[in-house]
Write a protein that holds these residues in place. Structure first.
Motif, PDB file in Angstrom:
ATOM      1  N   LEU A 166       4.952 -15.006  51.275  1.00 22.15           N
ATOM      2  CA  LEU A 166       6.404 -15.086  51.427  1.00 22.15           C
ATOM      3  C   LEU A 166       7.047 -13.809  51.958  1.00 22.15           C
ATOM      4  O   LEU A 166       8.224 -13.822  52.322  1.00 22.15           O
ATOM      5  CB  LEU A 166       7.050 -15.458  50.091  1.00 22.15           C
ATOM      6  CG  LEU A 166       6.758 -16.863  49.578  1.00 22.15           C
ATOM      7  CD1 LEU A 166       7.390 -17.062  48.202  1.00 22.15           C
ATOM      8  CD2 LEU A 166       7.255 -17.916  50.559  1.00 22.15           C
ATOM      9  N   VAL A 167       6.297 -12.716  52.026  1.00 22.13           N
ATOM     10  CA  VAL A 167       6.880 -11.446  52.466  1.00 22.13           C
ATOM     11  C   VAL A 167       7.459 -11.557  53.869  1.00 22.13           C
ATOM     12  O   VAL A 167       8.612 -11.178  54.109  1.00 22.13           O
ATOM     13  CB  VAL A 167       5.842 -10.309  52.388  1.00 22.13           C
ATOM     14  CG1 VAL A 167       6.315  -9.086  53.151  1.00 22.13           C
ATOM     15  CG2 VAL A 167       5.569  -9.945  50.950  1.00 22.13           C
ATOM     16  N   ALA A 172      12.103 -11.526  57.336  1.00 18.42           N
ATOM     17  CA  ALA A 172      12.745 -12.023  58.547  1.00 18.42           C
ATOM     18  C   ALA A 172      14.145 -12.523  58.231  1.00 18.42           C
ATOM     19  O   ALA A 172      15.087 -12.320  59.012  1.00 18.42           O
ATOM     20  CB  ALA A 172      11.909 -13.148  59.158  1.00 18.42           C
ATOM     21  N   ARG A 173      14.304 -13.174  57.092  1.00 17.81           N
ATOM     22  CA  ARG A 173      15.608 -13.718  56.700  1.00 17.81           C
ATOM     23  C   ARG A 173      16.557 -12.639  56.204  1.00 17.81           C
ATOM     24  O   ARG A 173      17.736 -12.653  56.486  1.00 17.81           O
ATOM     25  CB  ARG A 173      15.385 -14.770  55.599  1.00 17.81           C
ATOM     26  CG  ARG A 173      16.645 -15.291  54.992  1.00 17.81           C
ATOM     27  CD  ARG A 173      16.984 -16.658  55.518  1.00 17.81           C
ATOM     28  NE  ARG A 173      18.021 -17.286  54.720  1.00 17.81           N
ATOM     29  CZ  ARG A 173      19.255 -17.450  55.175  1.00 17.81           C
ATOM     30  NH1 ARG A 173      19.585 -17.074  56.372  1.00 17.81           N
ATOM     31  NH2 ARG A 173      20.159 -18.031  54.405  1.00 17.81           N
ATOM     32  N   TRP A 174      16.026 -11.704  55.423  1.00 13.35           N
ATOM     33  CA  TRP A 174      16.825 -10.617  54.854  1.00 13.35           C
ATOM     34  C   TRP A 174      16.201  -9.282  55.213  1.00 13.35           C
ATOM     35  O   TRP A 174      15.472  -8.691  54.409  1.00 13.35           O
ATOM     36  CB  TRP A 174      16.919 -10.761  53.336  1.00 13.35           C
ATOM     37  CG  TRP A 174      17.632 -11.987  52.895  1.00 13.35           C
ATOM     38  CD1 TRP A 174      18.967 -12.196  52.920  1.00 13.35           C
ATOM     39  CD2 TRP A 174      17.042 -13.153  52.337  1.00 13.35           C
ATOM     40  NE1 TRP A 174      19.256 -13.446  52.420  1.00 13.35           N
ATOM     41  CE2 TRP A 174      18.071 -14.059  52.050  1.00 13.35           C
ATOM     42  CE3 TRP A 174      15.718 -13.555  52.062  1.00 13.35           C
ATOM     43  CZ2 TRP A 174      17.858 -15.324  51.512  1.00 13.35           C
ATOM     44  CZ3 TRP A 174      15.502 -14.816  51.512  1.00 13.35           C
ATOM     45  CH2 TRP A 174      16.568 -15.669  51.259  1.00 13.35           C
TER      46      TRP A 174
END
Length: 176
Positions: A166-167, A172-174
Motif C-alpha cells: 500500500l505504500v 501517490a494519493r497523498w
C-alpha cells in the motif's frame, strides 16, 4: 540473545546488498529482500508454533539457533566486491571487526547517527522483551496455545506485506 543476534544479522545482510548486485538492480533487490523478509515474518511463526506444539519449545529453539548460525556462515562465505566510492576510506578489504569499530566511532561522533543506532538497539532489545511478555499473554491469559501464538505472530507479517503493497498507492494519493 536472539535480539542481539537479529541486530547484527539484519544489519549485515542489508549492508551486503550493494556488494552483491549492480547499482541499477539495487532498488529491485532491496524490494525483493523486504518482501522475502515479510513473507518469512508471516510463515515462520506458523511453522514455529506447529513445531513447538509437536516437538516442544526446546526443539524449536535449537533449530532457530542452528539456522542463525547457518545463515551467518553462509553470509561469511560470500565473496564481496568492494562497491564503494573512490573517496571512501573503506576501499581496502579489512576484517569485519574494524568496520564495526569504525562504525561505532562514527556513531559516537555524529549525534543523529548515534540516536538512530540507539533507537534501533532499543527497539530490538525492547522487542525481545515484548516477545517474552507475548508468550505469557498468549499462553496464560488467552489460552490459545503454541499454534495460536504462531498465528498471532504471523499476522504481523501479513500486516507488513499489506503495508508494503500500500505504500506506493498511498504516497501517490497523498504525497509527502
Amino acid at each position: 540473545l536472539v535480539a542481539v543476534a537479529v541486530t547484527f544479522t539484519r544489519n549485515a545482510y542489508l549492508a551486503m546488498l550493494p556488494d552483491l548486485v549492480a547499482q541499477d538492480e539495487l532498488v529491485d533487490a532491496n524490494a525483493l529482500l523486504a518482501m522475502t523478509f515479510n513473507i518469512a515474518l508471516t510463515a515462520a511463526p506458523l511453522v514455529g508454533g506447529a513445531l513447538v506444539a509437536a516437538s516442544g519449545a526446546h526443539v524449536a529453539f535449537y533449530l532457530m539457533a542452528a539456522l542463525r548460525v547457518a545463515g551467518i556462515l553462509c553470509m561469511s562465505r560470500i565473496a564481496h566486491r568492494q562497491n564503494v566510492h573512490a573517496e571512501s576510506p573503506l576501499r581496502a578489504a579489512r576484517p569485519w571487526w574494524r568496520d564495526v569499530s569504525d562504525g561505532l566511532q562514527y556513531a559516537r561522533q555524529h549525534r543523529l547517527v548515534r540516536g538512530l543506532l540507539l533507537t534501533a538497539v532499543g527497539a530490538n532489545l525492547g522487542g525481545g522483551g515484548l516477545m517474552l511478555l507475548e508468550v505469557i499473554l498468549v499462553k496464560q491469559i488467552l489460552n490459545v496455545g503454541d499454534t495460536g501464538y504462531g498465528l498471532m505472530l504471523s499476522l504481523a507479517g501479513v500486516g507488513a506485506i499489506v503495508g508494503a503493497l500500500l505504500v506506493k498507492p498511498f504516497t501517490a494519493r497523498w504525497p509527502m
